[in-house]
Design an enzyme around this catalytic site. Sequence first.
Site, PDB file in Angstrom:
ATOM      1  N   ARG A  84     -15.894  -1.757  10.235  1.00  0.00           N
ATOM      2  CA  ARG A  84     -15.433  -1.373   8.600  1.00  0.00           C
ATOM      3  C   ARG A  84     -16.784  -2.368   7.600  1.00  0.00           C
ATOM      4  O   ARG A  84     -16.921  -1.173   6.704  1.00  0.00           O
ATOM      5  CB  ARG A  84     -14.026  -2.071   8.339  1.00  0.00           C
ATOM      6  CG  ARG A  84     -13.336  -1.624   9.333  1.00  0.00           C
ATOM      7  CD  ARG A  84     -11.707  -1.995   9.163  1.00  0.00           C
ATOM      8  NE  ARG A  84     -10.991  -2.075   9.331  1.00  0.00           N
ATOM      9  CZ  ARG A  84      -9.014  -1.695   9.656  1.00  0.00           C
ATOM     10  NH1 ARG A  84      -9.362  -1.637   8.640  1.00  0.00           N
ATOM     11  NH2 ARG A  84      -8.830  -1.208  10.897  1.00  0.00           N
ATOM     12  N   LYS A  92       2.103  -9.481  11.443  1.00  0.00           N
ATOM     13  CA  LYS A  92       2.134  -8.410  10.284  1.00  0.00           C
ATOM     14  C   LYS A  92       2.293  -7.594  11.318  1.00  0.00           C
ATOM     15  O   LYS A  92       2.522  -6.345  10.871  1.00  0.00           O
ATOM     16  CB  LYS A  92       1.123  -8.405   9.492  1.00  0.00           C
ATOM     17  CG  LYS A  92      -0.483  -7.564   9.313  1.00  0.00           C
ATOM     18  CD  LYS A  92      -1.501  -7.678   8.618  1.00  0.00           C
ATOM     19  CE  LYS A  92      -2.304  -7.027   8.935  1.00  0.00           C
ATOM     20  NZ  LYS A  92      -3.524  -6.528   7.644  1.00  0.00           N
ATOM     21  N   ASP A  93       1.727  -7.626  12.425  1.00  0.00           N
ATOM     22  CA  ASP A  93       1.858  -6.204  13.575  1.00  0.00           C
ATOM     23  C   ASP A  93       2.894  -6.520  14.280  1.00  0.00           C
ATOM     24  O   ASP A  93       3.071  -5.296  15.243  1.00  0.00           O
ATOM     25  CB  ASP A  93       0.363  -6.856  14.697  1.00  0.00           C
ATOM     26  CG  ASP A  93      -1.039  -6.324  14.035  1.00  0.00           C
ATOM     27  OD1 ASP A  93      -1.107  -5.948  12.904  1.00  0.00           O
ATOM     28  OD2 ASP A  93      -1.794  -7.299  14.521  1.00  0.00           O
ATOM     29  N   CYS A 104       5.363  -1.087  10.896  1.00  0.00           N
ATOM     30  CA  CYS A 104       4.510  -1.584   9.966  1.00  0.00           C
ATOM     31  C   CYS A 104       3.225  -1.146   9.985  1.00  0.00           C
ATOM     32  O   CYS A 104       2.160  -1.402   9.435  1.00  0.00           O
ATOM     33  CB  CYS A 104       4.146  -2.975  11.098  1.00  0.00           C
ATOM     34  SG  CYS A 104       3.142  -2.385  12.814  1.00  0.00           S
ATOM     35  N   ARG A 106      -0.535   1.553   3.137  1.00  0.00           N
ATOM     36  CA  ARG A 106      -0.174   0.213   2.076  1.00  0.00           C
ATOM     37  C   ARG A 106      -0.588   0.484   1.093  1.00  0.00           C
ATOM     38  O   ARG A 106      -0.831   0.903  -0.444  1.00  0.00           O
ATOM     39  CB  ARG A 106       0.803  -0.825   2.476  1.00  0.00           C
ATOM     40  CG  ARG A 106       1.000  -1.741   1.315  1.00  0.00           C
ATOM     41  CD  ARG A 106       1.289  -2.891   2.118  1.00  0.00           C
ATOM     42  NE  ARG A 106      -0.300  -3.937   3.398  1.00  0.00           N
ATOM     43  CZ  ARG A 106      -1.320  -4.533   2.041  1.00  0.00           C
ATOM     44  NH1 ARG A 106      -1.272  -4.239   1.104  1.00  0.00           N
ATOM     45  NH2 ARG A 106      -2.281  -4.269   3.667  1.00  0.00           N
ATOM     46  N   ARG A 107      -1.832  -0.219   1.248  1.00  0.00           N
ATOM     47  CA  ARG A 107      -3.224   0.113   0.725  1.00  0.00           C
ATOM     48  C   ARG A 107      -2.971   1.100  -0.666  1.00  0.00           C
ATOM     49  O   ARG A 107      -3.840   1.105  -1.158  1.00  0.00           O
ATOM     50  CB  ARG A 107      -4.378  -0.885   1.255  1.00  0.00           C
ATOM     51  CG  ARG A 107      -3.837  -2.134   2.018  1.00  0.00           C
ATOM     52  CD  ARG A 107      -5.576  -2.631   2.106  1.00  0.00           C
ATOM     53  NE  ARG A 107      -5.661  -4.026   3.400  1.00  0.00           N
ATOM     54  CZ  ARG A 107      -5.621  -4.483   4.952  1.00  0.00           C
ATOM     55  NH1 ARG A 107      -6.274  -3.452   5.461  1.00  0.00           N
ATOM     56  NH2 ARG A 107      -5.476  -5.592   5.148  1.00  0.00           N
ATOM     57  N   ARG A 154     -10.937   2.733  11.256  1.00  0.00           N
ATOM     58  CA  ARG A 154     -10.402   1.676  11.896  1.00  0.00           C
ATOM     59  C   ARG A 154     -11.247   0.834  12.633  1.00  0.00           C
ATOM     60  O   ARG A 154     -12.722   1.389  11.693  1.00  0.00           O
ATOM     61  CB  ARG A 154      -9.704   2.624  13.550  1.00  0.00           C
ATOM     62  CG  ARG A 154      -8.153   3.236  13.483  1.00  0.00           C
ATOM     63  CD  ARG A 154      -7.085   2.599  12.782  1.00  0.00           C
ATOM     64  NE  ARG A 154      -7.230   1.862  13.876  1.00  0.00           N
ATOM     65  CZ  ARG A 154      -6.785   1.447  15.383  1.00  0.00           C
ATOM     66  NH1 ARG A 154      -6.665   2.868  14.988  1.00  0.00           N
ATOM     67  NH2 ARG A 154      -6.712   0.927  16.059  1.00  0.00           N
TER      68      ARG A 154
END
Length: 313
Positions: free
Chosen positions: A148, A65-66, A235, A120-121, A142
């Site tokens: 997190r 995805k990156d 992305c 997106r989230r 981040r």
Amino acid sequence: MAQSEQVAEAVRRLTGRPVELVQITTYGDTSREHLAQIGGTGVFVTALRDALLRGEIDFAVHSLKDLPTSQPEELHLAAIPVREDPRDALIARDGLGFEQLARSGERAGRPARIGTGSPRRMAQLEAWARALGVVIETVPIRGNIDTRIGYVRSGELDAVVLAAAGLNRVGRADEVTELLSPDTVLPAPGQGALAVECVATDVLLAAQLVELDDPHTRAAVTAERTLLAALEAGCSAPVGALADLPGDGRTVTEMRLRGVVGTTDGKTLVQLSTTGPAPASADDRATPQRMGRRLADEMLAKGAAGLMGERAL
């Protein structure tokens, strides 16, 4: 490092050769800026690709995805192994799921605070909350997994959303309080998949690495990444996509592709899907590419272009 070690072990078994992990720190690892601010595209892969081209490493392992959707001619995407769980995962206080958490915030007199570094989230979580008739606060964050999750443990945030694949690979899946269904929150294009890349001129190594390739995963992520490219989005843009190849693992005749683009406040989403024939063979790239372009055209016709903050590869 965890996902690279999994690939390294597979290469050891495949070739009988020793494999040494070389740790490379990328700009995306060290910057504390939000991905949308630093451009997102390529920030986790450029340093690895430079090391490949300098001959410092023989192959690189990326989170797919990156990867930018354009592939440099000098480099070869030798293998895309079997995909891990592509879904997003919620880790919330008190073991709550998303709907419980969102409603508990309303009862407490303040919105539930949910951390994520992904526009997106944010877009889809905010839209989900709106559909429930409640308000949440999505907070840009981040950091690595420990950082997190630490926001939740300290009480600074009520929850965070991470990729299930990453949690699975480091043995932290037991901390997930809800796996978010793609029917509600579509993952990033290529989420859960790895990309094994080598220089294009190393034909022998490429021939060995291709043994790690999973044709179903490659077909699915090709459709997803073609959609992303056709939308001219990077992305870190608020684009979600997931391709499914339903079947028993041997007989696959159909592929479904779902896509979503939205504003980060969740007020506007363009969400569409399409189905078509599965690729005819492991080498068939044209079929998933056509599907990705077709769905992108439909989404753009519905106004997707105006919802994306980033429009450059």
